[in-house]
Design a protein around this motif. Structure first.
Motif, PDB file in Angstrom:
ATOM      1  N   LYS A   1       0.912 -10.788   4.104  1.00  0.00           N
ATOM      2  CA  LYS A   1       1.066  -9.374   3.758  1.00  0.00           C
ATOM      3  C   LYS A   1      -0.230  -8.607   4.002  1.00  0.00           C
ATOM      4  O   LYS A   1      -0.225  -7.484   4.511  1.00  0.00           O
ATOM      5  N   ALA A   2      -1.345  -9.208   3.648  1.00  0.00           N
ATOM      6  CA  ALA A   2      -2.641  -8.551   3.843  1.00  0.00           C
ATOM      7  C   ALA A   2      -2.933  -8.372   5.318  1.00  0.00           C
ATOM      8  O   ALA A   2      -3.412  -7.309   5.747  1.00  0.00           O
ATOM      9  N   LEU A   3      -2.659  -9.393   6.129  1.00  0.00           N
ATOM     10  CA  LEU A   3      -2.884  -9.278   7.571  1.00  0.00           C
ATOM     11  C   LEU A   3      -1.953  -8.235   8.188  1.00  0.00           C
ATOM     12  O   LEU A   3      -2.351  -7.466   9.064  1.00  0.00           O
ATOM     13  N   ARG A   4      -0.699  -8.215   7.720  1.00  0.00           N
ATOM     14  CA  ARG A   4       0.258  -7.256   8.240  1.00  0.00           C
ATOM     15  C   ARG A   4      -0.173  -5.817   7.925  1.00  0.00           C
ATOM     16  O   ARG A   4      -0.144  -4.940   8.781  1.00  0.00           O
ATOM     17  N   SER A   5      -0.617  -5.572   6.684  1.00  0.00           N
ATOM     18  CA  SER A   5      -1.034  -4.216   6.299  1.00  0.00           C
ATOM     19  C   SER A   5      -2.328  -3.819   7.012  1.00  0.00           C
ATOM     20  O   SER A   5      -2.482  -2.672   7.444  1.00  0.00           O
ATOM     21  N   SER A   6      -3.257  -4.764   7.171  1.00  0.00           N
ATOM     22  CA  SER A   6      -4.500  -4.426   7.873  1.00  0.00           C
ATOM     23  C   SER A   6      -4.222  -4.175   9.357  1.00  0.00           C
ATOM     24  O   SER A   6      -4.820  -3.290   9.970  1.00  0.00           O
ATOM     25  N   PHE A   7      -3.279  -4.951   9.939  1.00  0.00           N
ATOM     26  CA  PHE A   7      -2.901  -4.719  11.333  1.00  0.00           C
ATOM     27  C   PHE A   7      -2.261  -3.345  11.489  1.00  0.00           C
ATOM     28  O   PHE A   7      -2.523  -2.621  12.451  1.00  0.00           O
ATOM     29  N   LEU A   8      -1.439  -2.947  10.525  1.00  0.00           N
ATOM     30  CA  LEU A   8      -0.810  -1.632  10.551  1.00  0.00           C
ATOM     31  C   LEU A   8      -1.857  -0.523  10.459  1.00  0.00           C
ATOM     32  O   LEU A   8      -1.793   0.469  11.188  1.00  0.00           O
ATOM     33  N   VAL A   9      -2.832  -0.691   9.601  1.00  0.00           N
ATOM     34  CA  VAL A   9      -3.897   0.310   9.453  1.00  0.00           C
ATOM     35  C   VAL A   9      -4.701   0.433  10.742  1.00  0.00           C
ATOM     36  O   VAL A   9      -5.011   1.536  11.202  1.00  0.00           O
ATOM     37  N   VAL A  10      -5.030  -0.692  11.351  1.00  0.00           N
ATOM     38  CA  VAL A  10      -5.790  -0.662  12.607  1.00  0.00           C
ATOM     39  C   VAL A  10      -4.982   0.010  13.702  1.00  0.00           C
ATOM     40  O   VAL A  10      -5.508   0.830  14.469  1.00  0.00           O
ATOM     41  N   CYS A  11      -3.689  -0.272  13.782  1.00  0.00           N
ATOM     42  CA  CYS A  11      -2.837   0.366  14.799  1.00  0.00           C
ATOM     43  C   CYS A  11      -2.766   1.874  14.584  1.00  0.00           C
ATOM     44  O   CYS A  11      -2.822   2.656  15.541  1.00  0.00           O
ATOM     45  N   LEU A  12      -2.636   2.303  13.344  1.00  0.00           N
ATOM     46  CA  LEU A  12      -2.609   3.736  13.060  1.00  0.00           C
ATOM     47  C   LEU A  12      -3.925   4.406  13.440  1.00  0.00           C
ATOM     48  O   LEU A  12      -3.934   5.502  14.007  1.00  0.00           O
ATOM     49  N   MET A  13      -5.042   3.779  13.137  1.00  0.00           N
ATOM     50  CA  MET A  13      -6.345   4.358  13.488  1.00  0.00           C
ATOM     51  C   MET A  13      -6.493   4.468  14.999  1.00  0.00           C
ATOM     52  O   MET A  13      -6.989   5.490  15.510  1.00  0.00           O
ATOM     53  N   VAL A  14      -6.055   3.460  15.735  1.00  0.00           N
ATOM     54  CA  VAL A  14      -6.146   3.505  17.195  1.00  0.00           C
ATOM     55  C   VAL A  14      -5.252   4.599  17.745  1.00  0.00           C
ATOM     56  O   VAL A  14      -5.653   5.363  18.639  1.00  0.00           O
TER      57      VAL A  14
END
Length: 129
Positions: free
Chosen positions: A10-23
């Motif tokens: 869950k933590a990796l999924r949410s951090s991946f989502l945050v990174v994708c949004l920032m990009v």
């Protein structure tokens, strides 16, 4: 052990989502193009008006009076104020006199309220009269 893996997932999924949004936000900012300021007329309109035609002071006043008589009066006052400002700007002493004259005219148009008048208004607001 499974709980740890699930929370890690869950933590990796949410951090991946945050990174994708920032990009995606940073990339979308690079695609925004700044639009140049538009001018009041188009090229076609400029072609309709002859180059040698530039209305003089009287023609501007007449055209403003045709539109609305009040506008013509404002245009006359504006032109007179402009001519007076040109005359006043030629000498430093007249600039100071002009400032004092303008300050006096401003005070006549918007007189400052006295302390008594302000207190009277506050008392009327408080008492509800």
């Amino acid at each position: 052990m499974q709980k740890i893996l699930l929370t890690l997932k869950k933590a990796l999924r949410s951090s991946f989502l945050v990174v994708c949004l920032m990009v995606s936000i940073s990339l979308s900012g690079s695609f925004i193009l700044v639009q140049q300021a538009s001018y009041a007329t188009t090229l076609e309109e400029l072609k309709l008006v002859p180059q040698e035609y530039k209305p003089n002071y009287e023609e501007k006043i007449n055209r403003a009076n045709e539109y609305d008589p009040g506008v013509g009066v404002e245009e006359e006052e504006r032109q007179e104020a402009y001519e007076q400002a040109i005359k006043d700007s030629k000498n430093l002493n007249t600039i100071e006199k002009t400032y004092e004259r303008n300050l006096k005219a401003e005070k006549e148009q918007n007189p400052p309220e006295s302390f008594g008048e302000k207190a009277k208004e506050v008392i009327e607001k408080v008492t509800g009269k």
